[in-house]
Scaffold this active site. Structure first.
Site, mmCIF file in Angstrom:
data_model
loop_
_atom_site.group_PDB
_atom_site.id
_atom_site.type_symbol
_atom_site.label_atom_id
_atom_site.label_comp_id
_atom_site.label_asym_id
_atom_site.label_seq_id
_atom_site.Cartn_x
_atom_site.Cartn_y
_atom_site.Cartn_z
ATOM 1 N N TYR A 294 0.822 -1.196 0.000
ATOM 2 C CA TYR A 294 0.000 0.000 0.000
ATOM 3 C C TYR A 294 0.865 1.260 0.000
ATOM 4 O O TYR A 294 1.693 1.462 0.903
ATOM 5 C CB TYR A 294 -0.929 0.019 1.210
ATOM 6 C CG TYR A 294 -1.960 -1.092 1.226
ATOM 7 C CD1 TYR A 294 -2.327 -1.752 0.057
ATOM 8 C CD2 TYR A 294 -2.571 -1.488 2.409
ATOM 9 C CE1 TYR A 294 -3.272 -2.771 0.075
ATOM 10 C CE2 TYR A 294 -3.524 -2.498 2.432
ATOM 11 C CZ TYR A 294 -3.858 -3.144 1.258
ATOM 12 O OH TYR A 294 -4.791 -4.147 1.284
ATOM 13 N N GLY B 33 -17.015 2.153 -3.810
ATOM 14 C CA GLY B 33 -17.879 3.315 -3.975
ATOM 15 C C GLY B 33 -19.097 3.090 -4.828
ATOM 16 O O GLY B 33 -20.021 3.925 -4.842
ATOM 17 N N PRO C 200 -16.277 -3.243 1.173
ATOM 18 C CA PRO C 200 -17.676 -3.346 1.644
ATOM 19 C C PRO C 200 -18.653 -2.532 0.796
ATOM 20 O O PRO C 200 -19.829 -2.901 0.688
ATOM 21 C CB PRO C 200 -17.603 -2.806 3.078
ATOM 22 C CG PRO C 200 -16.401 -1.924 3.092
ATOM 23 C CD PRO C 200 -15.409 -2.598 2.173
ATOM 24 N N LEU C 201 -18.167 -1.455 0.193
ATOM 25 C CA LEU C 201 -19.025 -0.626 -0.663
ATOM 26 C C LEU C 201 -18.640 -0.763 -2.133
ATOM 27 O O LEU C 201 -19.008 0.086 -2.953
ATOM 28 C CB LEU C 201 -18.951 0.846 -0.227
ATOM 29 C CG LEU C 201 -19.414 1.132 1.210
ATOM 30 C CD1 LEU C 201 -19.325 2.616 1.513
ATOM 31 C CD2 LEU C 201 -20.818 0.608 1.445
ATOM 32 N N LEU D 212 -21.520 1.122 -4.342
ATOM 33 C CA LEU D 212 -22.737 0.945 -3.539
ATOM 34 C C LEU D 212 -23.148 2.214 -2.792
ATOM 35 O O LEU D 212 -24.124 2.189 -2.042
ATOM 36 C CB LEU D 212 -22.540 -0.209 -2.555
ATOM 37 C CG LEU D 212 -22.379 -1.584 -3.213
ATOM 38 C CD1 LEU D 212 -22.061 -2.654 -2.179
ATOM 39 C CD2 LEU D 212 -23.632 -1.970 -3.990
ATOM 40 N N LYS E 38 -22.930 6.968 -5.948
ATOM 41 C CA LYS E 38 -22.353 8.213 -6.472
ATOM 42 C C LYS E 38 -22.092 8.155 -7.975
ATOM 43 O O LYS E 38 -22.203 9.177 -8.664
ATOM 44 C CB LYS E 38 -21.069 8.559 -5.730
ATOM 45 C CG LYS E 38 -19.891 7.608 -5.955
ATOM 46 C CD LYS E 38 -18.675 8.073 -5.171
ATOM 47 C CE LYS E 38 -17.458 7.202 -5.425
ATOM 48 N NZ LYS E 38 -16.287 7.674 -4.656
#
Length: 335
Positions: free
Chosen positions: A58, A209, A205-206, A211, A214
Site C-alpha cells: 500500500y 464506492g 464493503p461498498l 454501492l 455516487k
C-alpha cells in the site's frame, strides 16, 4: 464497538470493524495524507476500534510508515495486521510468497511500523509457484521467532485454504471481498472458514464506492479513474436498482444500507466476519460506525439478498470484479 474472537482458533479479540490503511499516504490521487490519516485513526480508536489492516504494497510502504507514527506509544492497544507478496511485480526475488520474500518483507514492515512484532501476517496474493508447505513453515518459523503471532491467507482459493488449515495451527483466517455486488466467497470460502474455525476479514464493503450510488449521479472516483466497468445490464444493475429503492424507502443513504446488509450477513455466519473499512475522513468513518446500530426491515433484507444472490453457475471462491486485474502476478513455469 463490540468485540469478538477472530475465529475459533484463537483468543485474539478484535472489533466489529477493521480499519484499512490502504489510502494512508501522499502519492498522487485521492489519499489520506498523514494529518488526515491521524484524524481518521483517532476517530476509529475513539469509537472503540482495535483492528488495523495494511500491506507492504500500500502506497509502496508509505501506509506502514504513516501507521508506525500513529501507533507510537499505543501499539499494545491494537491488533496489527500487514501483508506481503508485493504487487505489481518489482523483481523475481522481491515478490511472491517464498520464505525469502516473507522474511525480507517482515523485517522491512517491522521497521516501518515501528514495532517488534505483528499480530497477523497475511499472504496478500497466491503467486502460483510457492508450495503451501513453504508458506506454512515460514509462518511457523516467524511465530517461533516472535516476529508474528498468526498467519493468514488473502485471496487464496478455498481448496488451498482447507489444505493449509488441516496442516497448520498458526493459520488464523482468510481475507476476501464481500459486498452486495460480490458474494463469491459464500460458495466455497465461507463454508471452509466456518468448518475450520477460521476468521474472515472482508474488504471492498461498498464495492469501491459503487454501492454509495455516487457513480449513478455522475461523480468521479476510483472506478472512473481506472476505467473499470461500473455496472452492466444484468445483475449489477438489478442490485443497484434494488439498493437505491430500499435506501429511499428506509430513508438512509445507500452506503449505510449496503453496510447494514453486510453486517447482518456477518451476524448469520458461524465464524467471525470482520469488514475492513477504508475511510479517508472522520465523517466517512462515522458513517461506517453508525451502520453498526442501523437495522433494516426483514423485507428489505430479503429483497437485497434475492437481488444479490450469486448465480448458480458462479462457483468461484472469490472474484475481484476487475479491481486487481492489473496487479495479477505472471505465471512462472516450474522446471
Amino acid at each position: 464497538m463490540r468485540y469478538q474472537t477472530f475465529g475459533r482458533r484463537t483468543g485474539l479479540r478484535v472489533s466489529e470493524l477493521a480499519l484499512g490503511a490502504a489510502m494512508f499516504g501522499t502519492r498522487p490521487g485521492v489519499r489520506a495524507n498523514p494529518e488526515q490519516a491521524r484524524a481518521v485513526f483517532d476517530a476509529y480508536a475513539d469509537a472503540g476500534g482495535n483492528f488495523i489492516d495494511t500491506s507492504d504494497a500500500y502506497e509502496r510502504g508509505e501506509s506502514e510508515a504513516v501507521l508506525g507514527d500513529l501507533l507510537r506509544d499505543r501499539r499494545e492497544q491494537f491488533v496489527l495486521a500487514t501483508k506481503y507478496t508485493r504487487m505489481p511485480l518489482t523483481g523475481v526475488n522481491l515478490t511472491g510468497n517464498s520464505r525469502r520474500t516473507a522474511i525480507r518483507s517482515v523485517e522491512a514492515s517491522l521497521r516501518r511500523l515501528n514495532t517488534d512484532y505483528l499480530d497477523v501476517l497475511w499472504v496478500h496474493l497466491p503467486d502460483g509457484v510457492t508450495p503451501i508447505d513453504e508458506i506454512l513453515t515460514t509462518f511457523d518459523d516467524l511465530t517461533r521467532s516472535g516476529k508474528i503471532l498468526h498467519g493468514g491467507l488473502s485471496n487464496f482459493p478455498a481448496w488451498r485454504v482447507a489444505a493449509a488449515a488441516v496442516k497448520s495451527p498458526t493459520l488464523l483466517g482468510v481475507q476476501e471481498p464481500l459486498n452486495l455486488l460480490n458474494r463469491g466467497l459464500e460458495r466455497e470460502m465461507l463454508p471452509a472458514a466456518e468448518a475450520f474455525g477460521l476468521g474472515v476479514c472482508t474488504y471492498f464493503p461498498l464495492a469501491s464506492g459503487r454501492l454509495t450510488g455516487k457513480y449513478r449521479q455522475g461523480e468521479k472516483g476510483r472506478f472512473t479513474d481506472m476505467n473499470l466497468p461500473l455496472e452492466d445490464a444484468g445483475q449489477r444493475k438489478t442490485v443497484l436498482d434494488t439498493l437505491l429503492e430500499v435506501s429511499q424507502e428506509a430513508g438512509e443513504a445507500p452506503g449505510r444500507v449496503a453496510m447494514a446488509w453486510l453486517l447482518a450477513r456477518a451476524d448469520r455466519a458461524t465464524t467471525a466476519i470482520v469488514p475492513i473499512v477504508g475511510p479517508r475522513t472522520p465523517e466517512q468513518l462515522q458513517d461506517y460506525v453508525k451502520a453498526l446500530a442501523f437495522d433494516l426491515d426483514p423485507e428489505h433484507y430479503r429483497r437485497l439478498d434475492e437481488a444479490s444472490a450469486p448465480p448458480i453457475e458462479d462457483n468461484t471462491s472469490h472474484s475481484f470484479g476487475g479491481e486487481f486485474d492489473r496487479f495479477k502476478l505472471p505465471a512462472v513455469p516450474v522446471v
